[in-house]
Design a protein around this motif. Structure first.
Motif, PDB file in Angstrom:
ATOM      1  N   ASP A 197      44.771  43.111  31.788  1.00 47.72           N
ATOM      2  CA  ASP A 197      45.969  42.891  30.981  1.00 47.72           C
ATOM      3  C   ASP A 197      46.643  44.226  30.635  1.00 47.72           C
ATOM      4  OD1 ASP A 197      47.899  41.737  29.409  1.00 47.72           O
ATOM      5  OD2 ASP A 197      46.539  41.092  27.818  1.00 47.72           O
ATOM      6  N   PHE A 198      47.245  44.840  31.651  1.00 47.26           N
ATOM      7  CA  PHE A 198      47.877  46.149  31.473  1.00 47.26           C
ATOM      8  C   PHE A 198      49.125  46.216  32.333  1.00 47.26           C
ATOM      9  CE2 PHE A 198      48.652  50.620  32.185  1.00 47.26           C
ATOM     10  CZ  PHE A 198      48.266  51.237  30.994  1.00 47.26           C
ATOM     11  N   THR A 199      50.219  46.703  31.748  1.00 45.52           N
ATOM     12  CA  THR A 199      51.473  46.858  32.493  1.00 45.52           C
ATOM     13  C   THR A 199      52.093  48.206  32.141  1.00 45.52           C
ATOM     14  OG1 THR A 199      52.720  45.746  30.723  1.00 45.52           O
ATOM     15  CG2 THR A 199      51.977  44.389  32.572  1.00 45.52           C
ATOM     16  N   HIS A 266      51.297  49.459  28.498  1.00 38.93           N
ATOM     17  CA  HIS A 266      50.968  48.538  27.407  1.00 38.93           C
ATOM     18  C   HIS A 266      49.736  47.728  27.808  1.00 38.93           C
ATOM     19  CE1 HIS A 266      55.065  49.503  26.233  1.00 38.93           C
ATOM     20  NE2 HIS A 266      54.891  48.874  25.096  1.00 38.93           N
ATOM     21  N   GLY A 267      48.796  47.628  26.900  1.00 37.46           N
ATOM     22  CA  GLY A 267      47.608  46.856  27.222  1.00 37.46           C
ATOM     23  C   GLY A 267      46.699  46.680  26.025  1.00 37.46           C
ATOM     24  N   THR A 268      45.639  45.964  26.247  1.00 35.54           N
ATOM     25  CA  THR A 268      44.581  45.785  25.257  1.00 35.54           C
ATOM     26  C   THR A 268      43.522  46.867  25.463  1.00 35.54           C
ATOM     27  OG1 THR A 268      43.339  44.366  26.762  1.00 35.54           O
ATOM     28  CG2 THR A 268      44.916  43.264  25.295  1.00 35.54           C
ATOM     29  N   ALA A 274      38.666  48.504  31.235  1.00 33.18           N
ATOM     30  CA  ALA A 274      38.515  48.014  32.608  1.00 33.18           C
ATOM     31  C   ALA A 274      39.072  49.009  33.613  1.00 33.18           C
ATOM     32  CB  ALA A 274      39.207  46.666  32.754  1.00 33.18           C
ATOM     33  N   LEU A 275      40.280  49.540  33.354  1.00 32.29           N
ATOM     34  CA  LEU A 275      40.880  50.500  34.285  1.00 32.29           C
ATOM     35  C   LEU A 275      40.026  51.755  34.397  1.00 32.29           C
ATOM     36  CD1 LEU A 275      44.643  50.137  33.330  1.00 32.29           C
ATOM     37  CD2 LEU A 275      43.584  49.465  35.493  1.00 32.29           C
ATOM     38  N   TYR A 276      39.607  52.284  33.271  1.00 34.47           N
ATOM     39  CA  TYR A 276      38.742  53.466  33.307  1.00 34.47           C
ATOM     40  C   TYR A 276      37.338  53.081  33.781  1.00 34.47           C
ATOM     41  CZ  TYR A 276      42.321  56.365  31.132  1.00 34.47           C
ATOM     42  OH  TYR A 276      43.473  57.083  30.891  1.00 34.47           O
ATOM     43  N   GLY A 277      36.999  51.792  33.636  1.00 34.58           N
ATOM     44  CA  GLY A 277      35.715  51.304  34.129  1.00 34.58           C
ATOM     45  C   GLY A 277      35.609  51.347  35.640  1.00 34.58           C
TER      46      GLY A 277
END
Length: 389
Positions: A197-199, A266-268, A274-277
């Motif tokens: 959930d990232f844009t 923008h994200g949670t 998750a992205l850095y994961g």
């Protein structure tokens, strides 16, 4: 009736109860308004907490799916776009930028390499000519001005934080190769397939989920701000104030509608973790291979330690960038492992990746902190995570 005690919701593994305690303490000791933190260890989410308020008036609770502008924490997602292309053999970090973007060779930049864009060493930390917020929203104009400008210093010799220009520089290389702006490329290749959930920017239909960014509880006085700016060199002023952007701009529909790949993701917290994961998992996330392990290792190749020409006044220590993200180093900005890496955003947000420990962290908030770097709220959370490992 205004709620005085913040709601803390979500889940936290017993082993990481100190993270929950720290998260709650931030509301009482550090003027936290609304925030969320997520920690992933070995591919398992062990902390996923949120609480407080999504607006300055404290009328909207921070919900599980509340999103917020994460400022420069966005740069990790932009770097990920570049590394996807590196991984596929479509982008060579040692090639001249002009190989992909011919107009970039102007004003003595023919030899500037892609790795120097990723590591804030290209000498293009800020535009020399005045550039308004409205002009920043114009992708073609902004990238054309960057392509035409003369570097502030000899590229490759020093680091100077490319606060806003980073996203346009790396993003234009992504666009020249793929035909897509980095936000669309990230959505197609990563966030949509992996349900993250990232844009970059925020679709109008999602505006109801956005938290309002609120200035620091104790902002600088006009005199303090003037004194701070007076002490900055021209390159730092260009990087940080051309144009000047505050919470009023970042809360606007125009900012959210634009694509600023250095600063308007923008994200949670869940999405940031998750992205850095992907980096923390050595290229794997959620059972999917996103990057090769070798490409992830390349991300944390130090590009030269020293006093950053832009950030120098804000740091009491030297810093070092890898390829797109900052190394934790001796100052432990991203935990005790000096080879962990990440990126923080203005006001305090943070994404962290430690492939050695298999740890990623996402922390987002809407109350801007007053410190330029190493916000005490996120530093306390990082300390709590590592204390539990």
């Amino acid at each position: 009736m205004t709620q005085l005690v913040p709601r803390i919701e979500g889940e936290c593994a017993e082993r990481f109860s100190a993270v929950r305690d720290t998260f709650e303490r931030n509301f009482h000791e550090h003027d936290e308004l609304g925030a969320a933190v997520t920690v992933i260890v070995g591919g398992e989410t062990v902390v996923d907490l949120w609480g407080g308020w999504a607006d300055g008036a404290r009328t909207r609770p921070w919900e599980r799916d509340t999103v917020v502008n994460v400022w420069s924490t966005t740069k990790g997602a932009t770097a990920l776009c570049a590394h996807l292309l590196i991984d596929r053999g479509l982008l060579d970090p040692d090639a001249p930028v002009a190989e992909y973007w011919p107009e970039f060779s102007a004003a003595g930049k023919a030899g500037v390499r892609v790795r120097e864009l990723l590591a804030h060493r290209a000498g293009l930390a800020g535009l020399r000519e005045p550039h308004t917020v409205e002009q920043l929203y114009d992708w073609e104009l902004t990238t054309a001005r960057l392509a035409a400008m003369e570097p502030w210093w000899e590229p490759g010799t020093r680091s100077g934080y490319h606060a806003m220009t980073y996203g346009f520089l790396v993003g234009e290389v992504v666009r020249r190769i793929t035909g897509l702006l980095p936000g669309a490329f990230l959505r197609r290749e990563v966030t949509e397939p992996l349900a993250i959930d990232f844009t970059m920017g925020l679709p109008e239909k999602e505006a109801h989920r956005a938290a309002e960014l609120v200035p620091a509880a104790t902002p600088l006085t006009a005199e303090e701000a003037a004194a701070l700016l007076a002490g900055l060199p021209p390159v730092a002023l260009a990087a940080m104030t051309n144009p000047a952007i505050g919470t009023e701009v970042a809360n606007s529909a125009a900012w959210r509608a634009a694509e600023i790949p250095a600063a308007n993701g923008h994200g949670t917290a869940r999405a940031v973790a998750a992205l850095y994961g992907i980096f923390a998992g050595r290229g794997r996330y959620g059972g999917h291979r996103v990057l090769s392990a070798g490409t992830v290792e390349r991300v944390r190749e130090g590009q030269g330690r020293g006093r950053d020409l832009v950030l120098g006044p804000a740091f009491a220590h030297e810093t070092e960038a890898g390829l797109g993200l900052w190394l934790s180093g001796e100052n432990r900005s991203y935990g005790p492992n000096p080879r962990a890496f990440g990126h923080e955003g203005a006001g305090g947000s943070c994404g962290l990746a430690d492939p050695d420990a298999g740890v990623s962290l996402g922390y987002v908030m809407n109350r801007m902190g007053s410190r330029v770097a190493d916000d005490p709220r996120r530093m306390a959370l990082i300390d709590a995570v590592y204390g539990a490992l």
